[in-house]
Write a protein that holds these residues in place. Structure first.
Motif, PDB file in Angstrom:
ATOM      1  N   ARG A 145       0.864  -1.182   0.000  1.00  0.00           N
ATOM      2  CA  ARG A 145       0.000   0.000   0.000  1.00  0.00           C
ATOM      3  C   ARG A 145       0.900   1.232   0.000  1.00  0.00           C
ATOM      4  N   LEU A 146       0.664   2.093  -0.965  1.00  0.00           N
ATOM      5  CA  LEU A 146       1.407   3.349  -1.042  1.00  0.00           C
ATOM      6  C   LEU A 146       0.409   4.499  -1.012  1.00  0.00           C
ATOM      7  N   GLY A 147       0.723   5.507  -0.218  1.00  0.00           N
ATOM      8  CA  GLY A 147      -0.092   6.710  -0.217  1.00  0.00           C
ATOM      9  C   GLY A 147       0.804   7.890  -0.526  1.00  0.00           C
ATOM     10  N   ALA A 148       0.318   8.807  -1.386  1.00  0.00           N
ATOM     11  CA  ALA A 148       1.165   9.926  -1.782  1.00  0.00           C
ATOM     12  C   ALA A 148       0.324  11.185  -1.965  1.00  0.00           C
ATOM     13  N   ASP A 149       1.008  12.317  -1.852  1.00  0.00           N
ATOM     14  CA  ASP A 149       0.389  13.573  -2.259  1.00  0.00           C
ATOM     15  C   ASP A 149       0.277  13.578  -3.782  1.00  0.00           C
ATOM     16  N   ALA A 150      -0.460  14.537  -4.298  1.00  0.00           N
ATOM     17  CA  ALA A 150      -0.658  14.582  -5.746  1.00  0.00           C
ATOM     18  C   ALA A 150       0.653  14.759  -6.506  1.00  0.00           C
ATOM     19  N   ASP A 151       1.638  15.358  -5.844  1.00  0.00           N
ATOM     20  CA  ASP A 151       2.931  15.561  -6.522  1.00  0.00           C
ATOM     21  C   ASP A 151       3.846  14.350  -6.383  1.00  0.00           C
ATOM     22  N   GLY A 152       3.323  13.261  -5.818  1.00  0.00           N
ATOM     23  CA  GLY A 152       4.097  12.028  -5.758  1.00  0.00           C
ATOM     24  C   GLY A 152       4.876  11.805  -4.473  1.00  0.00           C
ATOM     25  N   ARG A 153       4.881  12.795  -3.594  1.00  0.00           N
ATOM     26  CA  ARG A 153       5.638  12.598  -2.346  1.00  0.00           C
ATOM     27  C   ARG A 153       4.945  11.535  -1.491  1.00  0.00           C
ATOM     28  N   LEU A 154       5.700  10.551  -1.084  1.00  0.00           N
ATOM     29  CA  LEU A 154       5.122   9.434  -0.344  1.00  0.00           C
ATOM     30  C   LEU A 154       4.761   9.850   1.080  1.00  0.00           C
ATOM     31  N   ARG A 155       3.536   9.559   1.466  1.00  0.00           N
ATOM     32  CA  ARG A 155       3.104   9.743   2.864  1.00  0.00           C
ATOM     33  C   ARG A 155       3.094   8.419   3.610  1.00  0.00           C
ATOM     34  N   ALA A 156       2.823   7.326   2.881  1.00  0.00           N
ATOM     35  CA  ALA A 156       2.736   6.017   3.535  1.00  0.00           C
ATOM     36  C   ALA A 156       3.328   4.928   2.644  1.00  0.00           C
ATOM     37  N   VAL A 157       4.127   4.083   3.263  1.00  0.00           N
ATOM     38  CA  VAL A 157       4.624   2.868   2.603  1.00  0.00           C
ATOM     39  C   VAL A 157       4.289   1.699   3.528  1.00  0.00           C
ATOM     40  N   ASP A 158       3.531   0.746   3.008  1.00  0.00           N
ATOM     41  CA  ASP A 158       3.182  -0.445   3.793  1.00  0.00           C
ATOM     42  C   ASP A 158       3.440  -1.666   2.918  1.00  0.00           C
ATOM     43  N   HIS A 159       4.379  -2.493   3.343  1.00  0.00           N
ATOM     44  CA  HIS A 159       4.742  -3.680   2.558  1.00  0.00           C
ATOM     45  C   HIS A 159       4.628  -4.893   3.481  1.00  0.00           C
ATOM     46  N   GLN A 160       3.632  -5.721   3.213  1.00  0.00           N
ATOM     47  CA  GLN A 160       3.415  -6.917   4.022  1.00  0.00           C
ATOM     48  C   GLN A 160       3.632  -8.133   3.143  1.00  0.00           C
ATOM     49  N   ALA A 161       4.650  -8.914   3.501  1.00  0.00           N
ATOM     50  CA  ALA A 161       5.016 -10.056   2.665  1.00  0.00           C
ATOM     51  C   ALA A 161       4.854 -11.347   3.446  1.00  0.00           C
ATOM     52  N   GLN A 162       4.545 -12.388   2.711  1.00  0.00           N
ATOM     53  CA  GLN A 162       4.358 -13.700   3.341  1.00  0.00           C
ATOM     54  C   GLN A 162       5.093 -14.747   2.526  1.00  0.00           C
TER      55      GLN A 162
END
Lengths: 179, 713
Positions: free
Chosen positions: B293-310
Motif C-alpha cells: 500500500r502506497l499513499g502519496a500527495d498529488a505531486d508524488g511525495r510518499l506519505r505512507a509505505v506499507d509492505h506486508q510479505a508472506q
C-alpha cells in the motif's frame, strides 16, 4: 544368469580407439566420464534436457546422456578434449575465453561442442526456426544473433551467459569464415 | 633473492578486464568439478527419497536389494550413524534436513529415506529404484496462499527484523491524495545450478577428506565436524571448481550421506544428486504473497509505505524470505511499515536464492511505484527522484554512498527514456504491442571476517591461500588482481589458491559478500608482507608468509547504510493473440562500488538480469496439492531462460566507492536480478495497459487479461 548384462566394446574417441568392458546400461556420457576419465563432458541433468553432455557423433552434435555406450561403437566421437589443435585452442574455445562466454564453466564444454556444430550446420545451409527463407536455393541465411540464439537453445546456461555466448559464437564463425 | 616488490612498476590490475585465470581449463574441459576426481576403490551412493509428503517410514526392505550385484550397503534410519544438529554453525542453526536417516518421520515429499551404495553407479541406481519403502501416510498440507491460517510473524534478531514500524500508516493513507493498494505474488523458484551437487568422502590417516561442490569449504567442514562430533582439525573439505550455486550449495544431504557411507564402508564414497533430487534437497525460493500500500500527495511525495510479505517454510526449519526488507532502504514516508510473515507447511525447507528477499520484494514494491507514477501522472523516474531519501528510511543512518539517481540519469540517457510517451497500449508493430519500463534496484553491501595467508616465494612469485569459493563469479580472478595490486606485481606473479578448508576461516560465497570480505583479508596480509620485505634480506626456501584476520577491522566499521544501487530498463513486445511476451532489450546501470574486473563483472550483472528476465516470464515450480510433490521436477518441467529467450542485455556502472572499504568493493553477485522483473512487468503494462502482479507473466495470463481492466489474475 540367463543373459549377459555386460560386454566389451570399442569406442573411438578423439581419434583414439578404447576397448573397455561396460555394463550394457552405461550411457555414452558415463562411459566417457567414469571409464575413460574424459570428464570434460558434463552431466547436468542426465535426461537430455540441458545439453551439458553435448558431444559430436560423426561430426553432428548429440547429447551423450541419451546414447548408450554400446550404441556408439563404430562412430567417431569427439569430446571437448578433442576439439583443440594441440595447444592451440579451437576458435570457438578462444572466443568463449576472450569474451567471457561462461561463468561457472559447467555448461561450457557442451556449449562449445554445440557451437562448433552450429557453425558447420549453418555453413551447410541448414535452416533453423529463426530462418526467414528456408528454400534450399536461398542458401545459408546470415548467421544473425537470432539465428545463433535459436540454434544454441539446446544448451542451457544457468549463470546467464547467453549474451556473451552469442557474441562468442558469432566471433568464432567470423574467424572460421575468414580462415 | 630479493623480491621485485617496490622495484617493478606495474599497471594497476584492478579496473582492467582480465580473462579468467582458470578460463583455459574451463574451455578445454580440463577443469575438474567435485564428481570428476577419480579415486581408487571408489563406491557410489544413490539416494532414495520419500514418495509421501507426511507420515512415518514403516519399513525399509533392504534385504532383497542387498543381494543384488555390487550392493555394499543400504543406509536408513534403522542403521545409519548418528549425527547431531544441536549446534550453531557459521550461518546459524542447521536445517535438520541435513541430518539424514535419524528418525522415521517424513516431513515432506522428496525427503531422504535411504542411501544405496554399490560398486558402480549403474548398480546403485538400479537398487535404489528397486528398494521398497513402506510408509504410514498422514494427511499433508502444502497449500500456500495469502493470509492462510498458521501464518505468523517470526521472531526478530538484532540483525534481522521481521517487522518495522514508523508513524501511523492508516492515517497517512487516509490523508493521501493518491493510493495504490495491490497484491503481488511470486511462485516457488529453484536455483538449478547446472552442476548437480556432488561430494566424495573418505578417511585418510584419521582425517576426513571431502571433495565437494560448495560455496564455502570452511563452512561445510565445520558443520560436518559438528554433525559427526569430530575435531574440526580432522576434517578437510575442498571445492576447486563449482558449477553454479546461487545459494543452494551449502551443507546439504549429499555430503552427510557420503561421510556416513565412507565411515561405514571404510572406503571412498561419492554421492551425486540427480537433477530430480535437487528439486527437494538443496532448497529453493519460497513463493511469496505480498500486499503493498502506497499513499502519496498529488505531486508524488510518499506519505505512507506499507509492505506486508508472506512466505512459506518447512515444518522442520524456519527460513524467512525477507521480501519486505527491500523498502527499508529504498523509500521513505511519513508512515512506514514492513513485515515478513511465514507459514510452516509440509514442504522442503526453502533457502537463500540469488538476492533472497530483494528479488521478490523488488518485484512488488517497484511494480507498485510504477502504478503510483501512473496514478500521479508522473514519470516513474521523476517519482523516484521525488522520494530519494538522504538517510536510511527506517534506520536513520547515513548512506555510505547512494548513487541511485546517477544510475537512472545514465540509464535514461542510454536507453532513450526521454522520448517515451508514458501512455500505455499505443505502440504496435504488426501483431506486437511494444512498451518500455524501468525499476530501481538495491542490495546490501556486507563484509564478514576472513583470514588469508600470503607467501613471498623464493622465486619472486607470491602464493595466496584463502578459503574463498569461485562458484562462477570470477572471484578467483578478481582476487588475483587485488593481490597483484596489493603486492605491486603483475597478476602473472600471483598463485591464487582457494576453496580448501585447511586455509582457515573465511566468508562464504554468498550475500554478495565473498569477494569484498576475501579481498580485505588478502590486502591486509599483502600490505604487511610488503612492509616485511621492504626491510630487505633474503627469502628462505620456504618463503615468507604473513597471515591476516580481519575480524577486528570489520568489527570496527562505523554503522552506515551500505548498499549497492541500480536502475533497470526493459523493452518488451507482447503478442496479445498468443500471449507471448518477448523482451527486446535490457539495460542495467549499477552503482556497486569499485569494479575489480570489468570483463567478469559485466557477466555477473548480465547474468543477474538474465535471472530477472527468467523470473519475470518463465520460472515457476508447481506443487501438486494431492501428492505434495512438484509437477515435472526437471529442466523441462521447470523452464528457466534459454538462449532464444534472452535478447541483447547491456550492463554498465557509474562511479561509486565505499571509502570505508580498503579496496572500495561493494559486491555485485546479486543486484543484477533485483528490480529486473519489475522493469519487465512495468514494460508489459506500458505495452498493453494491463498490470501483471503475478509472476511469471505466462501467455495464459496475458490472454486472460486481454480486454480486461486493471490487474491480470
Amino acid at each position: 544368469m540367463a543373459h549377459s548384462t555386460a560386454g566389451v566394446i570399442t569406442l573411438t574417441v578423439n581419434g583414439e580407439k578404447h576397448t573397455l568392458p561396460v555394463d550394457h546400461r552405461t550411457t555414452l556420457l558415463d562411459a566417457l566420464r567414469e571409464r575413460l576419465d574424459l570428464t570434460g563432458t558434463k552431466k547436468g541433468c542426465d535426461l537430455g534436457q540441458c545439453g551439458a553432455c553435448t558431444v559430436l557423433l560423426d561430426g553432428r552434435r548429440a547429447v551423450s546422456c541419451l546414447q548408450l555406450a554400446v550404441a556408439a561403437e563404430g562412430r567417431e566421437i569427439t569430446t571437448i578434449e578433442g576439439v583443440s589443435d594441440g595447444e592451440r585452442l579451437h576458435p570457438v574455445q578462444q572466443a568463449f575465453l576472450d569474451l567471457d562466454g561462461y561463468q561457472c564453466g559447467y555448461c561450457t564444454p557442451g556449449q562449445i561442442c554445440s557451437a562448433i556444430a552450429v557453425i558447420e550446420e549453418h555453413a551447410a545451409g541448414w535452416p533453423s526456426a529463426a530462418t526467414a527463407d528456408v528454400r534450399p536455393e536461398a542458401g545459408p541465411p546470415p548467421l544473425t544473433a537470432d539465428e545463433i540464439r535459436e540454434r544454441m537453445s539446446g544448451n542451457l546456461c544457468r549463470c546467464g551467459a547467453y549474451v556473451s555466448i552469442v557474441q562468442a559464437v558469432a566471433q568464432a564463425a567470423d574467424a572460421e569464415g575468414a580462415a | 633473492m630479493t623480491t621485485m616488490t617496490g622495484t617493478t612498476a606495474t599497471a594497476a590490475a584492478v579496473g582492467t578486464g582480465h580473462t579468467r585465470v582458470e578460463g583455459r581449463a574451463k574451455v578445454t574441459g580440463a577443469a575438474r568439478y567435485a564428481g570428476e576426481i577419480p579415486f581408487a576403490e571408489l563406491a557410489h551412493g544413490w539416494l532414495v527419497l520419500s514418495t509421501i509428503a507426511r507420515g512415518r517410514i514403516r519399513s525399509v526392505e533392504s534385504g532383497p536389494v542387498m543381494s543384488m550385484p555390487g550392493i555394499l550397503a543400504v543406509l536408513h534410519h534403522g542403521n545409519a550413524p548418528r549425527v547431531t544438529t544441536d549446534y550453531t554453525g557459521l550461518l546459524g542453526r542447521p536445517d535438520p534436513t541435513v541430518a539424514v536417516f535419524q528418525h522415521d518421520r517424513v516431513p515432506c515429499a522428496g525427503w531422504p529415506v535411504a542411501l544405496v551404495v554399490a560398486e558402480t553407479s549403474e548398480q546403485a541406481r538400479e537398487a535404489a529404484a528397486a528398494l521398497v519403502v513402506r510408509y504410514d501416510d498422514e494427511p499433508h498440507d502444502v497449500a500456500f496462499s495469502a493470509g492462510r491460517p498458521g501464518t505468523y510473524t517470526p521472531e526478530s534478531s538484532p540483525r534481522l527484523q521481521a517487522e518495522t514500524r514508523k508513524g501511523d500508516v492508516e492515517a497517512e493513507l487516509a490523508a493521501s491524495a493518491v493510493v495504490v493498494d495491490a497484491e503481488y505474488t511470486t511462485p516457488e523458484e529453484h536455483h538449478t545450478s547446472l552442476e548437480p551437487h556432488a561430494a566424495m568422502a573418505h578417511w585418510d590417516g584419521g582425517r576426513l577428506e571431502v571433495v565437494d561442490s560448495n560455496q564455502g569449504s570452511r563452512w561445510v567442514a565445520e558443520d560436518l565436524a559438528q554433525l559427526f562430533s569430530l575435531d574440526p582439525a580432522s576434517v578437510r573439505v575442498r571445492s576447486e571448481h563449482v558449477g553454479g550455486a546461487f545459494g543452494s550449495k551449502g551443507v546439504r544431504p549429499h555430503q552427510v550421506c557420503a561421510v556416513m557411507a565412507a565411515t561405514v564402508l571404510h572406503r571412498p564414497v561419492r554421492v551425486v544428486l540427480t537433477r530430480r533430487q535437487m528439486f527437494s534437497l538443496v532448497g529453493y525460493r519460497s513463493p511469496t504473497a505480498q500486499r503493498v500500500r502506497l499513499g502519496a500527495d498529488a505531486d508524488g511525495r510518499l506519505r505512507a509505505v506499507d509492505h506486508q510479505a508472506q512466505n512459506l517454510t518447512s515444518t522442520v526449519h524456519e527460513f524467512v524470505e525477507r521480501s519486505a526488507a527491500y523498502g527499508r532502504v529504498m523509500y521513505d514516508a511519513d508512515a512506514h511499515h514492513t513485515v515478513d510473515r511465514v507459514v510452516a507447511l509440509d514442504v522442503p525447507t526453502p533457502t537463500w536464492m540469488r538476492a533472497p528477499g530483494e528479488a521478490p520484494g523488488s518485484f512488488a514494491l517497484e511494480s507498485a511505484l510504477d502504478e503510483l507514477a501512473e496514478k500521479c501522472g508522473m514519470d516513474p523516474i521523476a517519482l523516484r527522484e521525488r522520494n530519494e531519501p538522504d538517510r536510511g528510511p527506517v534506520s536513520g543512518l547515513p548512506f555510505s554512498s547512494r548513487n541511485l539517481l546517477a544510475c537512472f540519469r545514465e540509464g535514461a540517457r542510454r536507453f532513450g527514456w526521454a522520448d517515451r510517451d508514458p501512455r500505455p497500449g499505443l505502440r504496435r508493430e504488426g501483431r506486437w504491442l511494444l512498451g518500455t519500463g524501468t525499476a530501481a534496484a538495491t542490495f546490501p553491501s556486507g563484509v564478514a571476517p576472513s583470514t588469508a595467508a600470503v607467501t613471498a616465494e623464493a622465486d619472486g612469485t607470491f602464493t595466496v591461500r584463502i578459503t574463498a569459493a569461485d562458484v562462477g563469479t570470477g572471484a578467483r580472478t578478481a582476487l588475483t588482481l587485488i593481490a597483484a595490486d596489493a603486492l605491486h606485481v603483475a597478476p602473472e606473479h600471483i598463485r591464487m589458491r582457494i576453496a580448501d578448508s585447511d586455509f582457515g576461516q573465511a566468508m562464504v560465497a554468498g550475500g554478495s559478500m565473498g569477494t569484498r570480505s576475501w579481498a580485505w583479508a588478502i590486502t591486509t596480509a599483502a600490505g604487511e608482507l610488503r612492509e616485511r620485505l621492504a626491510l630487505g634480506g633474503g627469502i628462505p626456501p620456504e618463503g615468507i608468509t604473513v597471515r591476516s584476520d580481519t575480524t577486528e577491522a570489520v568489527g570496527a566499521l562505523a554503522m552506515r547504510e551500505r548498499h549497492s544501487f541500480g536502475a533497470q530498463f526493459a523493452e518488451v513486445a507482447v503478442d496479445v493473440s498468443s500471449g507471448e511476451v518477448r523482451v527486446r532489450r535490457m539495460l542495467g546501470i549499477f552503482a556497486a562500488g569499485r569494479i575489480v574486473n570489468p570483463l567478469t563483472a559485466r557477466s555477473q550483472f548480465i547474468g543477474g538480469m538474465t535471472w530477472g528476465l527468467s523470473m519475470a516470464l518463465h520460472e515457476e515450480a508447481v506443487r501438486d496439492q494431492a501428492s505434495g510433490a512438484l509437477v515435472g521436477a526437471d529442466l523441462a518441467g521447470y523452464h528457466f531462460a534459454a538462449n532464444a529467450d534472452v535478447p541483447l542485455i547491456e550492463a554498465d556502472w557509474v562511479d561509486d566507492t565505499d571509502n570505508d572499504d580498503p579496496i572500495g568493493i561493494k559486491g555485485i553477485g546479486e543486484i543484477g536480478i533485483v528490480g529486473a522483473a519489475a522493469a519487465i512487468a512495468n514494460a508489459v503494462w506500458h505495452a498493453t495497459g494491463v498490470r501483471h502482479r503475478h509472476l511469471p507473466i505466462r501467455p495464459d495470463r496475458v490472454l486472460l487479461a486481454v480486454g480486461g481492466t486493471g490487474g491480470a489474475g
